[in-house]
Every structure is written in structure tokens, then in C-alpha cells.
Design an enzyme around this catalytic site. Structure first.
Site, PDB file in Angstrom:
ATOM      1  N   HIS A  74       0.814  -1.228   0.000  1.00 34.24           N
ATOM      2  CA  HIS A  74       0.000   0.000   0.000  1.00 34.24           C
ATOM      3  C   HIS A  74       0.842   1.269   0.000  1.00 34.24           C
ATOM      4  CE1 HIS A  74       0.083   0.011   4.585  1.00 34.24           C
ATOM      5  NE2 HIS A  74       0.217   1.294   4.310  1.00 34.24           N
ATOM      6  N   ASP A 126      -0.865  -7.406   1.216  1.00 37.26           N
ATOM      7  CA  ASP A 126      -0.224  -6.093   1.373  1.00 37.26           C
ATOM      8  C   ASP A 126       1.283  -6.306   1.590  1.00 37.26           C
ATOM      9  OD1 ASP A 126       0.233  -3.431   1.658  1.00 37.26           O
ATOM     10  OD2 ASP A 126      -0.775  -3.230   3.609  1.00 37.26           O
ATOM     11  N   SER A 160       3.874   1.879   8.576  1.00 39.77           N
ATOM     12  CA  SER A 160       3.505   0.934   7.515  1.00 39.77           C
ATOM     13  C   SER A 160       4.719   0.429   6.752  1.00 39.77           C
ATOM     14  CB  SER A 160       2.594   1.629   6.506  1.00 39.77           C
ATOM     15  OG  SER A 160       1.304   1.679   7.036  1.00 39.77           O
ATOM     16  N   GLY A 161       4.703  -0.864   6.442  1.00 30.70           N
ATOM     17  CA  GLY A 161       5.804  -1.447   5.683  1.00 30.70           C
ATOM     18  C   GLY A 161       6.945  -1.900   6.577  1.00 30.70           C
TER      19      GLY A 161
HETATM   20  C1  4AZ Z   1      -1.687   3.483   8.760  1.00 37.90           C
HETATM   21  O1  4AZ Z   1      -2.607   4.253   8.504  1.00 37.90           O
HETATM   22  C2  4AZ Z   1      -1.820   2.603   9.931  1.00 37.90           C
HETATM   23  N1  4AZ Z   1      -2.594   0.673  14.437  1.00 37.90           N
HETATM   24  C3  4AZ Z   1      -0.807   1.691  10.221  1.00 37.90           C
HETATM   25  C4  4AZ Z   1      -0.935   0.860  11.306  1.00 37.90           C
HETATM   26  C5  4AZ Z   1      -2.036   0.932  12.098  1.00 37.90           C
HETATM   27  C6  4AZ Z   1      -3.052   1.820  11.832  1.00 37.90           C
HETATM   28  C7  4AZ Z   1      -2.936   2.660  10.735  1.00 37.90           C
HETATM   29  C8  4AZ Z   1      -2.138   0.014  13.277  1.00 37.90           C
HETATM   30  O2  4AZ Z   1      -0.663   3.451   8.082  1.00 37.90           O
END
Ligand code: 4AZ
Length: 418
Positions: free
Chosen positions: A227, A272, A368-369
Site C-alpha cells: 500500500h 499487502d 507501515s511497511g
Molecule cells: C496506517 O494508517 C496505519 N494501528 C498503520 C498501522 C495501524 C493503523 C494505521 C495500526 O498506516
């Protein structure tokens, strides 16, 4: 005999001030001497590293021994480590022996060679050559009764430096700073992170601004989430940085290719996962090296501890931070995670939940990632999850949801050869 009225010619020595002075001087001299003695007996000690290769003749080398992630690799390494440990603990070097670790198992002929580093501590006044020959003779004796491991008896012991030891470890996967030095001390959680604590952590930056986390799985491949590239698929806009600070990175490398999973579905967050190839390989050192990948068959135990690391925001809707942070969480079973009060069935089998009961430790936007890692019985670290999604951040019953790396082990091998 006490004779009042007469002053002895020696009485000036009994002057109470002189006596006190003499006593004080005596105590000081004694203290200094004791201090020096203790120093030379106990604190003059230094640590020494040795390397030895054990050729095991009666274990056939198979694919199962080619990765530290397999049970076969762990079992054989643990057998060798405990055999060496027992040999030294039963010898007159027991107070000098600290640890033995199998750095690598490799093939030789049809058998297996184990490269082992050993750490000792002894006084600088010991003769290095004689210590080495004592170590060698204890190992030699061990080989003659090594139980059901048949080991070539012509093993050589070489004295190596701390730097050599570090180099041996950083070529392999999953060793953190404490293992690089075979230290007894473990790295304990703080929230902020020291340089080299998570040496595989990568910041993936879009036009030089942190956008996603990633994890180094070889010297030229980074594992991350699909993503991250939804709106920005052009590799030329991306760089990877290494080091705990995103504003003063230790190294910055361009991205050559981005391969996101072709079945990534934003609506369900299925698949993902992505791998990116660096424009040129990074040279591993103590602060930059790769994590281990688990076997496809490895089961991830609910309740077991894991760490998530990243530069993500501290609250939902906040900004990324510039210094790397870590959080300790525990694996949560998919059933518990999918409870009606939780994600109610949105967590698919190829996903993994991890968090703490209060919710207070969690990944968030910008993480993320990045990796969710676990330590194995031999102190090697494995990436088991990739930060993927969640309902906001730090909400009870709504832990972080990660891509389950074991489900994509074969996909990773196909894409990268790692
Ligand atoms: C995000 O929006 C995101 N609490 C990543 C991880 C989590 C929530 C949102 C986990 O990238």
C-alpha cells in the site's frame, strides 16, 4: 609497669596525634595495596574471541540446514553450542569461558561444517599462546567423546578480534548488537532506540521525505507493504535510508525496482506486501545488516513477545517522528482479533495481529511497511509481520494488523531469490 612522673624517651612516639597519623597512613597503604591486588586479580581482565570450524562427518548436509530458520539448523547449532559449553564448564577454564555461538552451518563434501566463535575472559597477564593451546586441548578432548556427533579431530583454533567477530555475524542474518559481541547483557526496551539496535530497519522515502518503513532481507532487497506505493509507483521518486534518524541518515540509496504483490487489494488489504530492490547493494556493518526470514511452516505462537519498530506517528493523525522508536507487543490469535468487539472477521489467515491488552503500544501511520520481529532460542531475529493496517492506533480490541510473512515466504523467494 606504670611509673608516674617519668617521661619515657619513647613517649613522643605515643603522642596521640602521631599514633593517629601512623594508623591512617597504614590504612591508606593497605587500602591502596588491596585495591591494586583486586585490580590485577579481577579488573585487569579482557575479553578474547576465538574461531574454530568443526567438520561434522556423520550429519548429511541438506537444504534444511541452509537457513537458520529451520528446526534442523537450530537443533544442530544448539547441540554444538551446548557440547562446547559443557566441555569448558567441566574444565579448568570454566571461570574464563563466556559463550560459544555457531555463526554459520555450511556444506563440505556430504557433511556439515559449523563455524563457531567462542568468547573468553582472562587477565592480560595470561600468556595468549598458552591460553590458546589450553582451549585447543579442551576442544580436542571434547571431540574424542562428542556423543553421536562424529567430528573431524583436526580442528584449529584461531584467535580473532572483536571486529572479526562482528564481521562474521553481520554477514549472517538476524544478529542484534548484543549478539555481535556475544554479550550476556540483553538490550532492554526503552522507547527510543540506539544506533545499531534494529540494524535491518529501513526508511522508504518519497522525494527524500519518510513515507514508509521497510526491512532489509539481503544486501539489495527491502521487504515492505504494497500500500506504500499505491499513489507513487515510480521507483525514481524513492530512496531507502539506513540509521535511526531519518533526517541525518547513515546512508541513502536509490531504489531500482518496486515489486508490489499483483493481488494486493486495497478494499480488503489482502496481500499487502512488496519488495524493493536497491540501486546498489549496501555493505553490511554493525549498524546496517539483514534480518532473518522465517520458514513458511513456522507457526507464530499467540502470546509470544514481538517488537515493532518505526518512525510512525505517536497519535493517529499525527506526524512521523525523526528518531526510530520501538514497541513491545504480543502476538494475538486471529480468532481473538476477529471477535465481534474487535475486527469482526476482517483479519484474514494471511494477516497477523499483535498488540497489548490496553492497546497503548501499537504501530501507527508512517510505520507501515516496517517490521514486526521475534527472537528465536538462539537470539536471532526474524521478521514475522509487516505493518499493514488497523482501526486508528492504540485502540483497545483493535490491535495492529500485519501481513503474515510466513504466508508469503515462497512469493519473496520468487521475487528476490532470498
Ligand atoms: C496506517 O494508517 C496505519 N494501528 C498503520 C498501522 C495501524 C493503523 C494505521 C495500526 O498506516
Amino acid at each position: 609497669m606504670y611509673r608516674p612522673g617519668r617521661v619515657s624517651p619513647y613517649s613522643r612516639f605515643l603522642n596521640p596525634f602521631a599514633v593517629a597519623l601512623a594508623v591512617i597512613a597504614g590504612v591508606v597503604i593497605l587500602a591502596v595495596a588491596t585495591g591494586l591486588l583486586i585490580h590485577f586479580l579481577a579488573f585487569d581482565k579482557k575479553t578474547y574471541f576465538y574461531h574454530s570450524s568443526f567438520h561434522i562427518l556423520n550429519v548429511r548436509y541438506t537444504d534444511a540446514l541452509s537457513s537458520p530458520a529451520t528446526q534442523e539448523y537450530r537443533n544442530l547449532s544448539e547441540r554444538i553450542e551446548s557440547m562446547i559449553t559443557r566441555a569448558f564448564e567441566e574444565s579448568d577454564l570454566r571461570s574464563h569461558f563466556l559463550r560459544a555461538h555457531v555463526v554459520k552451518l555450511r556444506q563440505e563434501g556430504s557433511g556439515v561444517v559449523a563455524d563457531v566463535v567462542m568468547k573468553f575472559r582472562y587477565s592480560r597477564r595470561n600468556n595468549g599462546a598458552s591460553m590458546k593451546s589450553r582451549i585447543q586441548s579442551i576442544l580436542q578432548q571434547m571431540l574424542s567423546n562428542s556423543g553421536n556427533l562424529e567430528i573431524n579431530s583436526s580442528n584449529e583454533v584461531t584467535s580473532i578480534t572483536g571486529q572479526d567477530t562482528e564481521n562474521l555475524f553481520t554477514q549472517e542474518c538476524g544478529a542484534r548488537a548484543d549478539l555481535l559481541t556475544l554479550s550476556e547483557e540483553r538490550i532492554l526496551g526503552g522507547i527510543l532506540v540506539d544506533e545499531g539496535e534494529w540494524p535491518w530497519q529501513v526508511s522508504l522515502q518519497l522525494n527524500n521525505v519518510h513515507h514508509c518503513g521497510g526491512v532489509l532481507i539481503s544486501n539489495s532487497w527491502v521487504l515492505t507493504a504494497a500500500h506504500c506505493f499505491r499513489s507513487y509507483p515510480n521507483p525514481q521518486q524513492w530512496t531507502a535510508t539506513f540509521g535511526t534518524s531519518t533526517i541525518y541518515p547513515r546512508r541513502r540509496v536509490r531504489i531500482r525496482t518496486i515489486s508490489a504483490h499483483r493481488d494486493y487489494r486495497p478494499s480488503t488489504r489482502e496481500n499487502d506486501i512488496a519488495v524493493v530492490q536497491l540501486e546498489r547493494p549496501v555493505t553490511f556493518n554493525r549498524n546496517i545488516h539483514r534480518v532473518c526470514l522465517p520458514e513458511a511452516t513456522q507457526s507464530i505462537t499467540p502470546g509470544s513477545p514481538a517488537y515493532v519498530t518505526g518512525w510512525g506517528s505517536l497519535i493517529y493523525g499525527g506526524n512521523s517522528v525523526s528518531d526510530l522508536r520501538q514497541g513491545q507487543v504480543r502476538i494475538i490469535s486471529t480468532d481473538v482479533c476477529n471477535a465481534p468487539a474487535g475486527y469482526g472477521g476482517s483479519v484474514l489467515p494471511e494477516m497477523l495481529c499483535a498488540g497489548v491488552p490496553s492497546g497503548a503500544v501499537d504501530a501507527c501511520q508512517g510505520d507501515s511497511g516496517g517490521p514486526l520481529v521475534q527472537e528465536d532460542s538462539r537470539r536471532l531475529w526474524f521478521v514475522v509481520g509487516i505493518v499493514s493496517w488497523g482501526y486508528q492506533c492504540g485502540v483497545p480490541n483493535h490491535p495492529g494488523v500485519y501481513t503474515r510473512v510466513t504466508s508469503y515466504r515462497d512469493w519473496i523467494r520468487q521475487e528476490t531469490g532470498v
